[in-house]
Design an enzyme around this catalytic site. Structure first.
Site, PDB file in Angstrom:
ATOM      1  N   LYS A  63      29.296  33.112  47.738  1.00 34.69           N
ATOM      2  CA  LYS A  63      28.511  33.176  46.504  1.00 34.69           C
ATOM      3  C   LYS A  63      28.398  31.820  45.820  1.00 34.69           C
ATOM      4  CE  LYS A  63      29.441  38.076  45.609  1.00 34.69           C
ATOM      5  NZ  LYS A  63      30.362  38.339  46.738  1.00 34.69           N
ATOM      6  N   CYS A  66      28.259  46.435  43.789  1.00 29.98           N
ATOM      7  CA  CYS A  66      28.274  45.216  44.593  1.00 29.98           C
ATOM      8  C   CYS A  66      28.984  45.380  45.928  1.00 29.98           C
ATOM      9  CB  CYS A  66      28.913  44.092  43.796  1.00 29.98           C
ATOM     10  SG  CYS A  66      28.034  43.755  42.248  1.00 29.98           S
ATOM     11  N   HIS A 125      35.364  38.328  48.023  1.00 25.11           N
ATOM     12  CA  HIS A 125      34.278  38.752  47.134  1.00 25.11           C
ATOM     13  C   HIS A 125      33.884  37.589  46.234  1.00 25.11           C
ATOM     14  CE1 HIS A 125      31.718  41.581  45.107  1.00 25.11           C
ATOM     15  NE2 HIS A 125      32.345  41.436  43.951  1.00 25.11           N
ATOM     16  N   PHE A 127      31.305  47.501  40.369  1.00 27.43           N
ATOM     17  CA  PHE A 127      31.484  48.297  39.160  1.00 27.43           C
ATOM     18  C   PHE A 127      31.850  49.735  39.535  1.00 27.43           C
ATOM     19  CE2 PHE A 127      28.573  45.772  36.029  1.00 27.43           C
ATOM     20  CZ  PHE A 127      29.504  44.750  36.025  1.00 27.43           C
ATOM     21  N   HIS A 136      25.009  35.708  43.658  1.00 26.60           N
ATOM     22  CA  HIS A 136      25.448  37.091  43.823  1.00 26.60           C
ATOM     23  C   HIS A 136      24.223  37.995  43.942  1.00 26.60           C
ATOM     24  CE1 HIS A 136      27.729  40.616  43.851  1.00 26.60           C
ATOM     25  NE2 HIS A 136      28.405  40.514  42.723  1.00 26.60           N
ATOM     26  N   GLU A 157      41.500  39.111  42.272  1.00 24.69           N
ATOM     27  CA  GLU A 157      41.346  39.143  43.724  1.00 24.69           C
ATOM     28  C   GLU A 157      42.360  38.216  44.386  1.00 24.69           C
ATOM     29  OE1 GLU A 157      37.979  38.752  47.276  1.00 24.69           O
ATOM     30  OE2 GLU A 157      37.464  38.122  45.241  1.00 24.69           O
TER      31      GLU A 157
END
Length: 406
Positions: free
Chosen positions: A330, A160, A300, A394, A335, A311
């Site tokens: 998002k 991502c 993010h 990831f 996403h 985060e």
């Protein structure tokens, strides 16, 4: 070698719109685009954020059949970005024009169809276009073919963070003197049944089937997972001096880039935010900025319980109690995985250009010990001309971009 890198063109194809102006209006409205998705009908999670109003046939004609959805989006965004930058592919030095695209995976729908033919004993029905339609590298390859860009051409994949990584790598190509112009960004369509089933099994997706418009809610106490999205963004990058010499539009400057690896876990981020802290700090140092210089953060913000909390904790440690205002798109567009970092980089540029910070859709309240200054309900004036865009993926792969108003 050039150090000041300008963003001279923007191309956006997202659930929020097909132009930068449409995207900006939807973002500022703070309204989610999530809705029931006929492609996902019958699955445990059957809604997504979908691109509407985009007609590949009208855009590409006979070429449409050769391209998968994520390549449709990438190529359309690239064409728009080049036009926005006032560049002419017929006259540019083609061998000095690079393309770097971020793709986390591919649109798995093409493979789903091929696997179905194989499983029913009909390999003869597998399309010969399956591989060139679906290979991640073909997003960059098709852009080069279409626009005649003969410089370095490749795809990067950092889950991502892919779109943000691509922009950072493109910046390095310009700084090294390898290219005069680079088209950089990301593309992906997560709207496949396989993708939805996999993430649902991981319990990463929101289960609000009865209220999809309220499902994606970054940093909100009631968040329960992300919403699948799709789209592409392409930024035209070139040295500022070159842009000025041809009187090109300059939307913003790309001042800093930081990348890191958590080196911790395949899926979960480091519990102390080690990689996030390193990437943000590196981007600040690269730009010669202090935390207090930053005007806003494009987080993010996936709307997953654990990731948002970690985060928030990492950003609080870096910026302290006076952290700049935070937004997270998002909530509006879902996403889009490998495309997310590029789309949100473009949104950071738009925020600087309009001197406004869009709100986080569906945000009502925060949980946990680390409270960010979340922009909610309405846009907020941007009082400092810098912003960072954070992307994490990831494998613990992190990429942070720092932009400055032109």
């Amino acid at each position: 070698m050039p150090t000041d890198i300008a963003v001279t063109g923007l191309g956006l194809i997202t659930p929020a719109g097909l132009t930068p102006d449409e995207n900006w209006a939807t973002l500022c409205a703070g309204r989610s685009t999530a809705a029931p998705d006929p492609v996902l009908k019958g699955l445990p999670v059957d809604f997504s954020c979908q691109i509407t109003g985009f007609d590949p046939e009208a855009e590409f004609g006979r070429l449409t059949r050769r391209l998968d959805d994520f390549i449709h989006f990438a190529l359309a965004a690239a064409r728009r970005a080049v036009r926005d930058a006032a560049l002419d592919p017929d006259t540019w030095r083609a061998e000095r024009v690079g393309v770097v695209l971020g793709v986390g995976g591919t649109s798995l729908s093409t493979y789903e169809s091929a696997f179905q033919h194989l499983s029913t004993g009909h390999p003869d029905r597998v399309s010969p276009l399956t591989v060139p339609r679906s290979n991640p590298n073909m997003a960059a390859g098709e852009i080069a073919i279409d626009l005649g860009a003969r410089g370095p051409n490749f795809t990067v994949s950092t889950a991502c963070a892919s779109g943000a990584t691509a922009i950072g790598v493109a910046r390095d190509l310009l700084r090294s003197g390898t290219c005069d112009v680079v088209l950089a960004g990301g593309a992906e369509s997560a709207r496949s049944r396989m993708t939805a089933a996999c993430f649902a099994r991981m319990r990463a997706l929101s289960r609000r089937r009865d209220q999809p418009g309220l499902a994606s809610r970054p940093f909100d106490t009631a968040r329960d997972g992300f919403v699948l999205g799709e789209g592409a963004a392409v930024l035209v990058l070139e040295p500022l001096a070159a842009a000025r010499s041809r009187s090109a539009p300059v939307h913003a400057l790309l001042r800093g880039y930081g990348a890191s690896a958590d080196a911790h876990h395949p899926i979960s981020p480091h519990p102390e935010g080690r990689g996030v802290t390193q990437a943000v700090t590196t981007a600040l140092q690269d730009a010669g900025c202090r935390p207090s210089d930053i005007g806003h953060i494009n987080a993010h913000g996936t709307s997953t319980p654990t990731n948002d909390a970690l985060e928030a904790a990492a950003l609080t440690r870096i910026f302290g109690d006076q952290a700049p205002p935070v937004t997270a798109p998002k909530g509006v567009i879902g996403h889009s995985l490998g495309a997310a970092g590029a789309i949100e980089a473009a949104y950071t540029v738009l925020a600087l250009r309009h001197a406004r910070i869009p709100p986080v859709a569906n945000f009502e309240s925060q949980d946990g010990d680390h409270k960010l200054d979340i922009v909610s309900a309405d846009p907020r004036p941007l009082t400092a001309g810098t912003g960072i865009s954070c992307s994490f993926g990831f494998g613990g792969q992190n990429a942070v971009l720092l932009f400055e108003a032109a």
